[in-house]
Design a protein around this motif. Structure first.
Motif, PDB file in Angstrom:
ATOM      1  N   LEU A 164     -29.810  72.367  71.244  1.00 27.03           N
ATOM      2  CA  LEU A 164     -28.462  72.836  71.594  1.00 27.03           C
ATOM      3  C   LEU A 164     -27.784  71.865  72.559  1.00 27.03           C
ATOM      4  O   LEU A 164     -26.574  71.629  72.465  1.00 27.03           O
ATOM      5  N   VAL A 165     -28.534  71.326  73.506  1.00 25.03           N
ATOM      6  CA  VAL A 165     -27.965  70.339  74.426  1.00 25.03           C
ATOM      7  C   VAL A 165     -27.374  69.178  73.631  1.00 25.03           C
ATOM      8  O   VAL A 165     -26.253  68.714  73.896  1.00 25.03           O
ATOM      9  N   ALA A 166     -28.117  68.715  72.623  1.00 28.16           N
ATOM     10  CA  ALA A 166     -27.640  67.603  71.805  1.00 28.16           C
ATOM     11  C   ALA A 166     -26.404  67.995  70.997  1.00 28.16           C
ATOM     12  O   ALA A 166     -25.399  67.272  70.968  1.00 28.16           O
ATOM     13  N   ASP A 167     -26.467  69.148  70.355  1.00 28.29           N
ATOM     14  CA  ASP A 167     -25.367  69.571  69.487  1.00 28.29           C
ATOM     15  C   ASP A 167     -24.094  69.814  70.281  1.00 28.29           C
ATOM     16  O   ASP A 167     -23.007  69.329  69.919  1.00 28.29           O
ATOM     17  N   VAL A 168     -24.204  70.547  71.377  1.00 24.92           N
ATOM     18  CA  VAL A 168     -23.030  70.843  72.194  1.00 24.92           C
ATOM     19  C   VAL A 168     -22.485  69.566  72.826  1.00 24.92           C
ATOM     20  O   VAL A 168     -21.263  69.370  72.897  1.00 24.92           O
ATOM     21  N   GLY A 169     -23.363  68.690  73.274  1.00 23.96           N
ATOM     22  CA  GLY A 169     -22.910  67.437  73.868  1.00 23.96           C
ATOM     23  C   GLY A 169     -22.092  66.608  72.890  1.00 23.96           C
ATOM     24  O   GLY A 169     -21.053  66.041  73.251  1.00 23.96           O
ATOM     25  N   ARG A 170     -22.545  66.526  71.640  1.00 24.96           N
ATOM     26  CA  ARG A 170     -21.801  65.758  70.631  1.00 24.96           C
ATOM     27  C   ARG A 170     -20.444  66.396  70.342  1.00 24.96           C
ATOM     28  O   ARG A 170     -19.436  65.694  70.184  1.00 24.96           O
ATOM     29  N   GLN A 171     -20.409  67.728  70.267  1.00 29.24           N
ATOM     30  CA  GLN A 171     -19.141  68.399  70.008  1.00 29.24           C
ATOM     31  C   GLN A 171     -18.167  68.205  71.165  1.00 29.24           C
ATOM     32  O   GLN A 171     -16.976  67.929  70.945  1.00 29.24           O
ATOM     33  N   LEU A 172     -18.646  68.331  72.392  1.00 29.77           N
ATOM     34  CA  LEU A 172     -17.775  68.135  73.547  1.00 29.77           C
ATOM     35  C   LEU A 172     -17.237  66.710  73.593  1.00 29.77           C
ATOM     36  O   LEU A 172     -16.064  66.490  73.928  1.00 29.77           O
ATOM     37  N   ASP A 173     -18.070  65.757  73.255  1.00 24.99           N
ATOM     38  CA  ASP A 173     -17.626  64.360  73.268  1.00 24.99           C
ATOM     39  C   ASP A 173     -16.485  64.142  72.279  1.00 24.99           C
ATOM     40  O   ASP A 173     -15.524  63.414  72.570  1.00 24.99           O
ATOM     41  N   ARG A 174     -16.562  64.778  71.117  1.00 27.00           N
ATOM     42  CA  ARG A 174     -15.481  64.636  70.143  1.00 27.00           C
ATOM     43  C   ARG A 174     -14.170  65.194  70.686  1.00 27.00           C
ATOM     44  O   ARG A 174     -13.106  64.612  70.491  1.00 27.00           O
ATOM     45  N   TYR A 175     -14.246  66.315  71.380  1.00 27.58           N
ATOM     46  CA  TYR A 175     -13.021  66.937  71.889  1.00 27.58           C
ATOM     47  C   TYR A 175     -12.374  66.113  72.996  1.00 27.58           C
ATOM     48  O   TYR A 175     -11.144  65.989  73.041  1.00 27.58           O
ATOM     49  N   VAL A 176     -13.164  65.559  73.890  1.00 25.02           N
ATOM     50  CA  VAL A 176     -12.557  64.875  75.038  1.00 25.02           C
ATOM     51  C   VAL A 176     -11.930  63.546  74.645  1.00 25.02           C
ATOM     52  O   VAL A 176     -11.158  62.979  75.420  1.00 25.02           O
ATOM     53  N   ARG A 177     -12.241  63.031  73.458  1.00 26.31           N
ATOM     54  CA  ARG A 177     -11.600  61.802  73.006  1.00 26.31           C
ATOM     55  C   ARG A 177     -10.163  62.067  72.558  1.00 26.31           C
ATOM     56  O   ARG A 177      -9.402  61.135  72.321  1.00 26.31           O
ATOM     57  N   ASN A 178      -9.807  63.337  72.451  1.00 22.88           N
ATOM     58  CA  ASN A 178      -8.440  63.722  72.091  1.00 22.88           C
ATOM     59  C   ASN A 178      -7.607  63.845  73.372  1.00 22.88           C
ATOM     60  O   ASN A 178      -7.796  64.762  74.161  1.00 22.88           O
ATOM     61  N   ARG A 179      -6.694  62.920  73.590  1.00 22.07           N
ATOM     62  CA  ARG A 179      -5.903  62.910  74.826  1.00 22.07           C
ATOM     63  C   ARG A 179      -5.025  64.146  74.967  1.00 22.07           C
ATOM     64  O   ARG A 179      -4.628  64.513  76.075  1.00 22.07           O
ATOM     65  N   THR A 180      -4.713  64.793  73.850  1.00 18.71           N
ATOM     66  CA  THR A 180      -3.884  65.997  73.918  1.00 18.71           C
ATOM     67  C   THR A 180      -4.560  67.077  74.744  1.00 18.71           C
ATOM     68  O   THR A 180      -3.896  67.834  75.468  1.00 18.71           O
ATOM     69  N   LEU A 181      -5.895  67.148  74.664  1.00 18.48           N
ATOM     70  CA  LEU A 181      -6.620  68.165  75.418  1.00 18.48           C
ATOM     71  C   LEU A 181      -6.436  67.959  76.917  1.00 18.48           C
ATOM     72  O   LEU A 181      -6.219  68.925  77.664  1.00 18.48           O
ATOM     73  N   GLY A 182      -6.510  66.720  77.376  1.00 20.84           N
ATOM     74  CA  GLY A 182      -6.297  66.458  78.791  1.00 20.84           C
ATOM     75  C   GLY A 182      -4.900  66.846  79.236  1.00 20.84           C
ATOM     76  O   GLY A 182      -4.715  67.411  80.325  1.00 20.84           O
ATOM     77  N   TRP A 183      -3.915  66.556  78.407  1.00 18.68           N
ATOM     78  CA  TRP A 183      -2.536  66.932  78.728  1.00 18.68           C
ATOM     79  C   TRP A 183      -2.398  68.447  78.813  1.00 18.68           C
ATOM     80  O   TRP A 183      -1.770  68.979  79.740  1.00 18.68           O
ATOM     81  N   LEU A 184      -3.011  69.155  77.863  1.00 20.47           N
ATOM     82  CA  LEU A 184      -2.918  70.617  77.869  1.00 20.47           C
ATOM     83  C   LEU A 184      -3.584  71.208  79.113  1.00 20.47           C
ATOM     84  O   LEU A 184      -3.067  72.155  79.712  1.00 20.47           O
ATOM     85  N   LEU A 185      -4.725  70.657  79.503  1.00 21.19           N
ATOM     86  CA  LEU A 185      -5.403  71.161  80.694  1.00 21.19           C
ATOM     87  C   LEU A 185      -4.554  70.954  81.942  1.00 21.19           C
ATOM     88  O   LEU A 185      -4.508  71.815  82.824  1.00 21.19           O
TER      89      LEU A 185
END
Length: 249
Positions: A164-185
């Motif tokens: 799970l650490v591996a799976d969740v880590g990979r998914q989180l990494d994909r999301y943070v590469r999207n700059r829109t998420l940082g703007w929304l936060l």
């Protein structure tokens, strides 16, 4: 506190229903743990294991490209003593989550909840095993820990925890590469504070910032998984120094 809200929410997709079921399981476990006589011991076990992880992965922990992400893992994802309000708020906003968030993000949340649930269940079982053996957790040795680990009835859950650490880590990494998420936060900080969700918002922003600063996340995840699988094998095989790993790992 918000169990009725979880139950009453109409979860229409597989991911939403998966997250709903895990949140209900986690809610019920948190109530069970809060009333458990070994509650205080679980926090000591968590602290011991967090320090063990820092020592096992000391080279990665000191690496400037990985330090922030690993610190987030150990202090935010693995911090059962201080996240009650955050967890309650996730329960509280679940109806809005399933209404507004895409399925892939609900799936990632489900992985985070499952990881937190399994980790805390294993900490509680470890505390119980140590008490049965008369071990004072504040003075627990590596051998004491390994004996309790080998007596565990949850070895499959420990394997699942690593994956799970591996799976969740990979998914989180994909999301943070999207700059829109940082703007929304950044844009939602004020509304989150008005809705009394500042702790949940802060958790999400710290995770975003931590993963944005990390180098080669895939390589890091592979090394963490390989090392932790080797540690588990060492413990089960009775290795005299189970936490000392070969230099090539």
């Amino acid at each position: 506190m918000y169990r009725e809200r979880l139950v009453a929410t109409d979860a229409q997709t597989d991911s939403a229903r998966k997250l709903q079921g895990l949140l209900l399981d986690y809610h019920d476990f948190r109530q069970h743990k809060a009333a458990h006589p070994r509650l205080a011991d679980t926090f000591l076990v968590a602290e011991w294991q967090a320090e063990r992880l820092r020592n096992t992965h000391h080279d990665l922990y000191r690496h400037p490209g990985y330090h922030t992400g690993l610190e987030f893992l150990l202090t935010d994802l693995y911090a059962p003593a201080s996240m009650t309000r955050r967890d309650d708020n996730i329960d509280r906003v679940f109806p809005k989550m399933v209404k507004w968030l895409p399925d892939n993000l609900l799936e990632t949340f489900a992985g985070l909840v499952e990881l937190n649930l399994i980790t805390q269940q294993l900490d509680l079982e470890m505390a119980e095993q140590l008490v049965v053996r008369g071990i004072v957790i504040e003075r627990m040795s590596d051998a004491d820990y390994c004996a309790a680990f080998c007596a565990s009835a949850q070895l499959a859950c420990r394997e699942r925890q690593i994956l799970l650490v591996a799976d969740v880590g990979r998914q989180l990494d994909r999301y943070v590469r999207n700059r829109t998420l940082g703007w929304l936060l950044s844009m939602t900080r004020g509304p989150a504070e008005m809705a009394d969700l500042s702790d949940l918002h802060s958790f999400l922003h710290r995770g975003y910032s931590a993963f944005r600063q990390m180098d080669e996340v895939e390589a890091l995840i592979e090394r963490l998984v390989t090392r932790e699988q080797q540690v588990m094998e060492n413990i089960l095989q009775g290795h005299p120094q189970p936490f000392r790993l070969p230099d090539h790992l």
